[in-house]
Design a protein around this motif. Structure first.
Motif, short mmCIF file in Angstrom:
data_model
loop_
_atom_site.label_atom_id
_atom_site.label_comp_id
_atom_site.label_asym_id
_atom_site.label_seq_id
_atom_site.Cartn_x
_atom_site.Cartn_y
_atom_site.Cartn_z
N GLU A 50 0.86 -1.18 0.00
CA GLU A 50 0.00 0.00 0.00
C GLU A 50 0.90 1.23 0.00
O GLU A 50 2.01 1.19 0.51
CB GLU A 50 -0.90 0.00 1.24
N TYR A 52 1.78 5.01 1.17
CA TYR A 52 1.53 5.95 2.24
C TYR A 52 2.06 7.32 1.81
O TYR A 52 2.87 7.44 0.92
CB TYR A 52 2.17 5.47 3.54
N TYR A 69 3.00 10.26 6.55
CA TYR A 69 1.77 9.73 7.15
C TYR A 69 1.68 8.24 6.85
O TYR A 69 1.20 7.84 5.78
CB TYR A 69 0.55 10.46 6.60
N ASP A 71 0.90 4.04 8.60
CA ASP A 71 -0.16 3.44 9.41
C ASP A 71 0.29 3.35 10.87
O ASP A 71 1.36 3.84 11.24
CB ASP A 71 -0.56 2.07 8.86
N ASP A 72 -0.53 2.70 11.70
CA ASP A 72 -0.29 2.70 13.15
C ASP A 72 0.93 1.89 13.56
O ASP A 72 1.42 2.02 14.68
CB ASP A 72 -1.52 2.16 13.89
N SER A 73 1.44 1.03 12.67
CA SER A 73 2.60 0.20 13.03
C SER A 73 3.92 0.95 12.94
O SER A 73 4.95 0.49 13.39
CB SER A 73 2.67 -1.04 12.12
N LYS A 336 6.35 -1.78 3.43
CA LYS A 336 5.33 -0.80 3.05
C LYS A 336 6.03 0.41 2.45
O LYS A 336 7.00 0.91 3.00
CB LYS A 336 4.50 -0.42 4.28
#
Length: 497
Positions: A50, A52, A69, A71-73, A336
């Protein structure tokens, strides 16, 4: 007779077990040597799970700071890799926005088109005043309006303590017709931002936070509009996007509703520019509890700040690509990746350090590998600066010198003649410079190397056993074979008796 045969068998078995154990140790030593980590780069998966968002990048070579920005990981026991123009950077830090201690310079651009929904227009003005009252201590607010072909600055770098002044300014702003050129207005704001930066005196310092711009506030342009631009110049849109991308200033959109619902195509065009510049769209919602300006601030405060350092301080006259990826080291999950973003490097820190030779080795009987302490300029490809002498006094000159695929801090020399086992001295003349703006020069240096049967050794920094490991192994195998043959012959004599 049976006792002698039994003794012979026991001796043979004992001999074979000793030899097999020794051969096992030799094999283990070879395996350990083959798997020894020589500092080669590790290839990571290039699968994309994905994308970001990278909002903006700030560079003062050799430092690169990205506002991202994920993700939460992100930030929890992960491996973060950054690449500038395809060259891997060294990670300095990963910080949350709250911990970095910086502020945001907001540049709001209010569209005065009378086709904008009036209720939305009045509500967002009130939301802007409420936002100003809660600005951080380092945050500033500048307000522009655009309408009737004009762009006017109404408020300049206000702080939260000046909210009353802003209230009066906002109350006086009304919708006032058409002929709104949003793209030209954005260009005007970017021009003002750059002129502010150019007025600063950038000090030469080793502290990346002082005087060089890395610690300055983030610059964020926020357009309050329905996105319906009245200009018909398609070239203007392209120039605006190029300016935003080159200067790494993101454009955000507070999307108001169009009461005439006729500007969908132009709205999609401005949304595309917002996304490609590193910003996002925050639409007005039917839900009165939803506040697009509050949503914008929540988003801006959720960003991470990632700082890298490269091996040189080169500036660039054209934009160069920056890439970022992250994941759990050793995991089978793909890394990612962020959207790629170009950066124009026009400021740098002084570099006065001279390059040094960190390591040399004979890779095979025709090539020598030289590893420098930093990236080296094209001068390192001059074959006349290198020569090699063996312990018999013979001198070898390379016919080729080129960068290694591992990076521009490594040069591979190619020689026309084969090297024979023994000691060699590699001489490097002065004339090689590092790949920096200052072009610091390498001092002339001579380094010793050993070469045995295709394996390479550095004369310094190696233990006695490591330096002569191959000799030990060969001698051990020969000795074990001799012992085996001798015992076998003795056993045969006992059998004959």
């Amino acid at each position: 007779m049976e006792n002698r045969t039994e003794k012979k068998n026991k001796k043979t078995a004992k001999c074979l077990s000793i030899v097999l154990m020794f051969l096992f140790l030799c094999f283990s030593s070879f395996a350990s040597y083959a798997s020894e980590d020589r500092g080669e780069p590790v290839n990571i998966t290039d699968e994309v799970s994905e994308l970001y968002r990278i909002e903006q990048i700030r560079t003062v070579a050799p430092y690169t700071r990205a506002f991202v920005y994920p993700d939460d990981s992100f930030g929890t026991n992960i491996q973060v890799n950054g690449y500038l123009d395809g060259i891997k950077l060294n990670l300095v830090s990963v910080d949350t926005w709250a911990s970095i201690g910086m502020g945001i310079d907001y540049y709001f651009l209010i569209d005065l088109s009378d086709c904008i929904d009036e209720e939305d227009f009045e509500n967002v003005k009130d939301d802007l005043v409420r936002m100003a009252s809660s600005l951080g201590g380092k945050d500033t607010l500048t307000v522009y309006v655009v309408g009737d072909k004009r762009t006017v600055r109404k408020a300049d770098r206000l702080y939260s303590s000046q909210v009353d002044e802003l209230q009066q300014i906002i109350n006086d702003i009304d919708r006032k017709g058409q002929n709104v050129n949003i793209y030209k207005a954005v260009d005007t704001i970017v021009s003002h931002i750059l002129s502010e930066d150019n007025r600063k005196v950038f000090q030469e310092t080793e502290n990346i936070e002082e005087g060089l711009g890395l610690g300055d506030n983030r610059k964020v342009i926020v357009l309050i509009s329905d996105g319906d631009d009245e200009s018909v110049n398609d070239g203007q849109k392209d120039r605006t996007l190029e300016t935003l991308k080159n200067r790494n200033i993101p454009l955000y959109l507070i999307q108001l509703r169009d009461q005439e619902k006729k500007g969908l195509v132009r709205l999609n065009e401005i949304k595309k520019i917002v996304t490609e510049s590193g910003g996002e769209v925050f639409p007005v919602s039917e839900d009165e509890e939803e506040n697009p300006i509050d949503n914008l601030r929540l988003e801006l405060n959720s960003c991470y700040v990632v700082t890298f350092v490269s091996k040189n301080n080169k500036i660039s006259k054209t934009p160069i690509p920056f890439n970022l990826e992250y994941g759990f080291s050793g995991s089978s999950e793909p890394y990612k990746t962020f959207n790629d973003k170009d950066v124009l490097i026009y400021k740098h820190m002084m570099d006065s350090s001279k390059p040094t030779v960190q390591r040399v080795k004979i890779s095979n009987d025709h090539t020598v590998r030289i590893e420098y302490s930093e990236l080296i300029s094209e001068s390192a490809r001059d074959v006349s600066l290198y020569s090699m002498t063996d312990d018999m006094g013979n001198t070898y000159f390379p016919t080729g010198a080129d960068y290694s695929v591992d990076g521009k801090n490594i040069v591979i020399l190619t020689f026309p003649h084969r090297f024979y086992n023994g000691k060699f001295k590699l001489s490097i003349l002065s004339g090689i410079t590092d790949d920096t703006e200052e072009k610091n020069g390498l001092e002339a240096v001579t380094r010793e190397m050993m070469f045995y049967g295709g394996e390479d050794y550095i004369a310094e920094g190696k233990s006695f056993f490591v330096r002569y490991r191959i000799r030990f192994i060969i001698a051990g195998v020969l000795l074990a074979s001799f012992i085996l043959v001798t015992i076998w012959n003795e056993a045969g004599k006992v059998s004959d008796d």
